[in-house]
Scaffold this active site. Sequence first.
Site, PDB file in Angstrom:
ATOM      1  CG  ASP A  67      -0.252  -0.360   2.518  1.00 45.60           C
ATOM      2  OD1 ASP A  67       0.993  -0.422   2.535  1.00 45.60           O
ATOM      3  OD2 ASP A  67      -0.940  -0.577   3.517  1.00 45.60           O
ATOM      4  CG  ASN A 136      -8.454  -0.592  12.050  1.00 47.63           C
ATOM      5  OD1 ASN A 136      -7.494  -1.225  11.625  1.00 47.63           O
ATOM      6  ND2 ASN A 136      -8.996   0.405  11.383  1.00 47.63           N
ATOM      7  CG  HIS A 138      -5.510  -1.614   8.789  1.00 48.76           C
ATOM      8  ND1 HIS A 138      -5.567  -0.274   9.088  1.00 48.76           N
ATOM      9  CD2 HIS A 138      -4.185  -1.921   8.848  1.00 48.76           C
ATOM     10  CE1 HIS A 138      -4.350   0.184   9.311  1.00 48.76           C
ATOM     11  NE2 HIS A 138      -3.503  -0.796   9.180  1.00 48.76           N
ATOM     12  CD  GLU A 143      -8.555   1.564   7.751  1.00 45.50           C
ATOM     13  OE1 GLU A 143      -8.347   0.661   8.565  1.00 45.50           O
ATOM     14  OE2 GLU A 143      -8.238   2.755   7.952  1.00 45.50           O
TER      15      GLU A 143
HETATM   16  C1  GLP Z   1       0.041   0.560   8.373  1.00 42.00           C
HETATM   17  C2  GLP Z   1       0.181  -0.396   7.197  1.00 42.00           C
HETATM   18  C3  GLP Z   1      -0.115  -1.830   7.601  1.00 42.00           C
HETATM   19  C4  GLP Z   1       0.586  -2.169   8.900  1.00 42.00           C
HETATM   20  C5  GLP Z   1       0.084  -1.247   9.981  1.00 42.00           C
HETATM   21  C6  GLP Z   1       0.612  -1.580  11.355  1.00 42.00           C
HETATM   22  O1  GLP Z   1      -1.238   0.980   8.575  1.00 42.00           O
HETATM   23  N1  GLP Z   1      -0.674  -0.040   6.127  1.00 42.00           N
HETATM   24  O2  GLP Z   1       0.297  -2.694   6.554  1.00 42.00           O
HETATM   25  O3  GLP Z   1       0.344  -3.521   9.240  1.00 42.00           O
HETATM   26  O4  GLP Z   1       0.505   0.056   9.602  1.00 42.00           O
HETATM   27  O5  GLP Z   1       1.682  -0.783  11.697  1.00 42.00           O
HETATM   28  P1  GLP Z   1       2.648  -1.057  12.903  1.00 42.00           P
HETATM   29  O6  GLP Z   1       3.488  -2.214  12.493  1.00 42.00           O
HETATM   30  O7  GLP Z   1       3.450   0.197  13.039  1.00 42.00           O
HETATM   31  O8  GLP Z   1       1.808  -1.373  14.083  1.00 42.00           O
END
Ligand code: GLP
Length: 244
Positions: A67, A136, A138, A143
Amino acid sequence: MNYHIYPTEEEVDQAAAELFISSIRNIKNPKVGLATGSTPIGLYQNLIAAYQKGEISFKGVTTYNLDEYIGLPESHPSSFAYFMNTKLLDHVDIPKDSTHIPQGDADDSYEEAERYERIVQSAAPLDIQLLGVGMNGHLGFNEPDDYLTSETHIVQLSETTRQANVKDFDSIDEVPKTAITMGMGTIMKAKKLLFFAKGIDKADIIQQVLEGPITTQVPASMLQLHANVHVFLDQSAASKLKDV
Ligand code: GLP
């Protein structure tokens, strides 16, 4: 589900990196899905160390990221492209044109989503896909919603996600409200999923994802339907699981 639970975050990073390396080592031109966020940083450090020791080469690897924020150019320090370059890609021997990530600052984001979908579909199924999880539930930026989308698409980011990711920006006003993400169908098509989470803050969502009902309101719960998922957790993230 194949569970790999370790006392510390460092052990998770090392074990996940070892599985990643062993998964691609014997494939001639591996196609790998990469993830951003704080979770994979340690794994990427282990991959760089393995490359520096001559244990792995990325010359034949092609990467596909999940993404990107809409509106941010690759040079923006909070873009996922910048993250990937600085945390992994600039430090290994992968040719730049073998790395793929949606272009955040494309003139037409809808066209960009279609272009990226074509690229990913021509590579599918990926050999391995790395996945973290949002607070959440995702996956990528898929989402929670009443429905999920199979293909690459544009999403409105939830306030929960924007607040969780404000750590990467100077203020909440700077966190983009939209993003391009690979869809759930593409993610689920990968031959092997390496899903991981660390820290007590993720314990509740990890319990819902892995042991709760399969629901579009917790997109990562769809992983329960995949035949080849490796779940890497530290003991804090695993602390609310009942069946492990
Ligand atoms: C972002 C990315 C996700 C990732 C999430 C969690 O939102 N789009 O792919 O899993 O962050 O981030 P973190 O690893 O910092 O908790």
